[in-house]
Scaffold this active site. Structure first.
Site, PDB file in Angstrom:
ATOM      1  N   HIS A  45      49.352  20.868 -51.315  1.00  0.00           N
ATOM      2  CA  HIS A  45      49.311  22.113 -50.538  1.00  0.00           C
ATOM      3  C   HIS A  45      49.339  21.738 -49.055  1.00  0.00           C
ATOM      4  O   HIS A  45      49.440  20.540 -48.712  1.00  0.00           O
ATOM      5  CB  HIS A  45      48.063  22.922 -50.903  1.00  0.00           C
ATOM      6  CG  HIS A  45      46.798  22.102 -50.903  1.00  0.00           C
ATOM      7  ND1 HIS A  45      46.254  21.571 -49.755  1.00  0.00           N
ATOM      8  CD2 HIS A  45      45.991  21.688 -51.912  1.00  0.00           C
ATOM      9  CE1 HIS A  45      45.162  20.905 -50.038  1.00  0.00           C
ATOM     10  NE2 HIS A  45      44.977  20.936 -51.359  1.00  0.00           N
ATOM     11  N   GLY A  47      47.087  21.455 -46.937  1.00  0.00           N
ATOM     12  CA  GLY A  47      46.044  20.497 -46.534  1.00  0.00           C
ATOM     13  C   GLY A  47      46.565  19.072 -46.637  1.00  0.00           C
ATOM     14  O   GLY A  47      46.411  18.259 -45.717  1.00  0.00           O
ATOM     15  N   HIS A  48      47.207  18.771 -47.771  1.00  0.00           N
ATOM     16  CA  HIS A  48      47.783  17.428 -47.957  1.00  0.00           C
ATOM     17  C   HIS A  48      48.875  17.172 -46.907  1.00  0.00           C
ATOM     18  O   HIS A  48      48.962  16.098 -46.324  1.00  0.00           O
ATOM     19  CB  HIS A  48      48.421  17.297 -49.347  1.00  0.00           C
ATOM     20  CG  HIS A  48      47.456  17.410 -50.486  1.00  0.00           C
ATOM     21  ND1 HIS A  48      47.466  18.472 -51.350  1.00  0.00           N
ATOM     22  CD2 HIS A  48      46.474  16.585 -50.925  1.00  0.00           C
ATOM     23  CE1 HIS A  48      46.531  18.303 -52.277  1.00  0.00           C
ATOM     24  NE2 HIS A  48      45.917  17.166 -52.040  1.00  0.00           N
ATOM     25  N   GLN A  72      37.805   8.656 -61.988  1.00  0.00           N
ATOM     26  CA  GLN A  72      36.914   9.375 -61.077  1.00  0.00           C
ATOM     27  C   GLN A  72      36.507  10.749 -61.607  1.00  0.00           C
ATOM     28  O   GLN A  72      35.805  11.488 -60.934  1.00  0.00           O
ATOM     29  CB  GLN A  72      37.526   9.507 -59.680  1.00  0.00           C
ATOM     30  CG  GLN A  72      38.675  10.487 -59.578  1.00  0.00           C
ATOM     31  CD  GLN A  72      39.314  10.422 -58.204  1.00  0.00           C
ATOM     32  OE1 GLN A  72      39.939   9.428 -57.840  1.00  0.00           O
ATOM     33  NE2 GLN A  72      39.137  11.474 -57.413  1.00  0.00           N
TER      34      GLN A  72
HETATM   35  P1  AMP Z   1      43.204  15.227 -53.546  1.00  0.00           P
HETATM   36  O1  AMP Z   1      44.648  15.343 -53.926  1.00  0.00           O
HETATM   37  O2  AMP Z   1      42.386  16.442 -53.829  1.00  0.00           O
HETATM   38  O3  AMP Z   1      42.576  13.943 -54.033  1.00  0.00           O
HETATM   39  O4  AMP Z   1      43.198  15.119 -51.953  1.00  0.00           O
HETATM   40  C1  AMP Z   1      43.961  14.142 -51.290  1.00  0.00           C
HETATM   41  C2  AMP Z   1      43.546  14.124 -49.844  1.00  0.00           C
HETATM   42  O5  AMP Z   1      43.813  15.404 -49.277  1.00  0.00           O
HETATM   43  C3  AMP Z   1      42.054  13.850 -49.659  1.00  0.00           C
HETATM   44  O6  AMP Z   1      41.876  12.999 -48.544  1.00  0.00           O
HETATM   45  C4  AMP Z   1      41.502  15.230 -49.405  1.00  0.00           C
HETATM   46  O7  AMP Z   1      40.316  15.231 -48.643  1.00  0.00           O
HETATM   47  C5  AMP Z   1      42.640  15.860 -48.620  1.00  0.00           C
HETATM   48  N1  AMP Z   1      42.544  17.320 -48.678  1.00  0.00           N
HETATM   49  C6  AMP Z   1      42.379  18.088 -49.775  1.00  0.00           C
HETATM   50  N2  AMP Z   1      42.276  19.382 -49.426  1.00  0.00           N
HETATM   51  C7  AMP Z   1      42.364  19.433 -48.075  1.00  0.00           C
HETATM   52  C8  AMP Z   1      42.324  20.489 -47.116  1.00  0.00           C
HETATM   53  N3  AMP Z   1      42.152  21.766 -47.475  1.00  0.00           N
HETATM   54  N4  AMP Z   1      42.463  20.181 -45.811  1.00  0.00           N
HETATM   55  C9  AMP Z   1      42.636  18.881 -45.421  1.00  0.00           C
HETATM   56  N5  AMP Z   1      42.679  17.841 -46.276  1.00  0.00           N
HETATM   57  C10 AMP Z   1      42.549  18.111 -47.583  1.00  0.00           C
END
Ligand code: AMP
Length: 276
Positions: A45, A47-48, A72
């Protein structure tokens, strides 16, 4: 959905094997250019993508990984139901200008299997907040991050402060391994209604999705956080305020961090906010 063929990739290079990625990285490193790394579990999304954008402004090369790390997940159901949107992810990453996507299978990351893996000394970090409610979770995070970081050997690592404690755990891993990696803790990207973007949001029903905004409202109104969350049918794991550097318990004051973890239906959501 049609299967995305490698031909549809214009610039981004996709590697599935560690040896192939290793070879490519060796060539880039020989040119002396810095490598930025964004590890993810996919279902991407904005955020990524914000992490990819920050990496691209910092480093000449950006490597992203998508790997749903089985070690994990303390809840096997959460692992089985983790959303996968690979074709959309590839398009988003390519559009963002990612140089390389690493997409390994479990056997590539854990050639000797996932039983009896190494353990890390995470001290108190492992016994509080996420560590307390998700036993073994941070060991799994370290197991996969050690393998990914050893392979990619990035100069800069970009992670989201949405996973506040995870950033501290990975910083500790970097220190334990004495790696010269700079961890950038990047800002939380939110939906217009305040909900922190998360891959798990995809699993919320429309009603749950609407109620989920209560987490953001609770963070902004801590004295009433418990009521706000229970009124929105959340089942609370914790509402805590802590020192932003050490995560030692702290009264709610300027500069401290407020952290919430709670279930909306079956979906466990986390969020946090530095207090103004
Ligand atoms: P994940 O795919 O959930 O393991 O997240 C991968 C990376 O994206 C991790 O460093 C998360 O902290 C970051 N991340 C996930 N959601 C967000 C968000 N809403 N805003 C910023 N970074 C995010």
């Amino acid at each position: 959905m049609p299967v995305l063929t490698l031909k549809s990739l214009k610039k981004m290079i996709l590697f599935k094997k560690t040896a192939d990625l290793h070879r490519w990285l060796d060539q880039q490193k020989a040119s002396g250019k810095a490598i930025g790394f964004v590890p993810t579990m996919g279902a991407l999304h904005e955020g990524h993508i914000s992490l990819i954008n920050i990496s691209k402004t910092t480093c000449p090369f950006t490597v992203c990984s998508i790997f749903v790390n089985p070690t994990q997940f303390n809840d096997p159901k959460d692992f089985q139901k983790y959303p996968i949107t690979l074709e959309k992810d590839i398009i988003l990453l390519e559009k963002a200008g990612t140089d390389v996507l690493f997409l390994p299978e479990v056997a590539e990351m854990y050639p000797d299997g996932t039983n009896n893996l190494e353990k890390y000394d995470l001290g108190r970090l492992e016994t509080i907040l996420e560590g307390k409610f998700r036993p073994g979770h941070f060991q799994g995070v370290c197991q996969v991050m050690r393998r990914l970081l050893q392979l990619v050997q990035p100069d800069d690592l970009f992670m989201g402060s949405k996973d506040y404690q995870q950033c501290m755990v990975v910083q500790r891993l970097i220190q334990l391994m004495s790696w010269p990696i700079h961890l950038h803790r990047c800002p939380i990207v939110r939906e217009p209604d305040g909900l922190a973007m998360s891959s798990r949001n995809l699993r919320l029903s429309p009603d749950e999705r609407q109620r989920a905004t209560a987490i953001y409202r609770a963070l902004k109104d801590l004295p009433n956080a418990q009521k706000i969350l229970t009124d929105a049918q959340f089942k609370i794991d914790y509402i805590e305020t802590a020192d932003a550097e050490t995560l030692e318990p702290s009264p709610p004051k300027k500069g401290a961090v407020a952290l919430i973890a709670a279930f909306q239906g079956e979906i466990r959501l986390i969020d946090n906010m530095i207090l103004a």
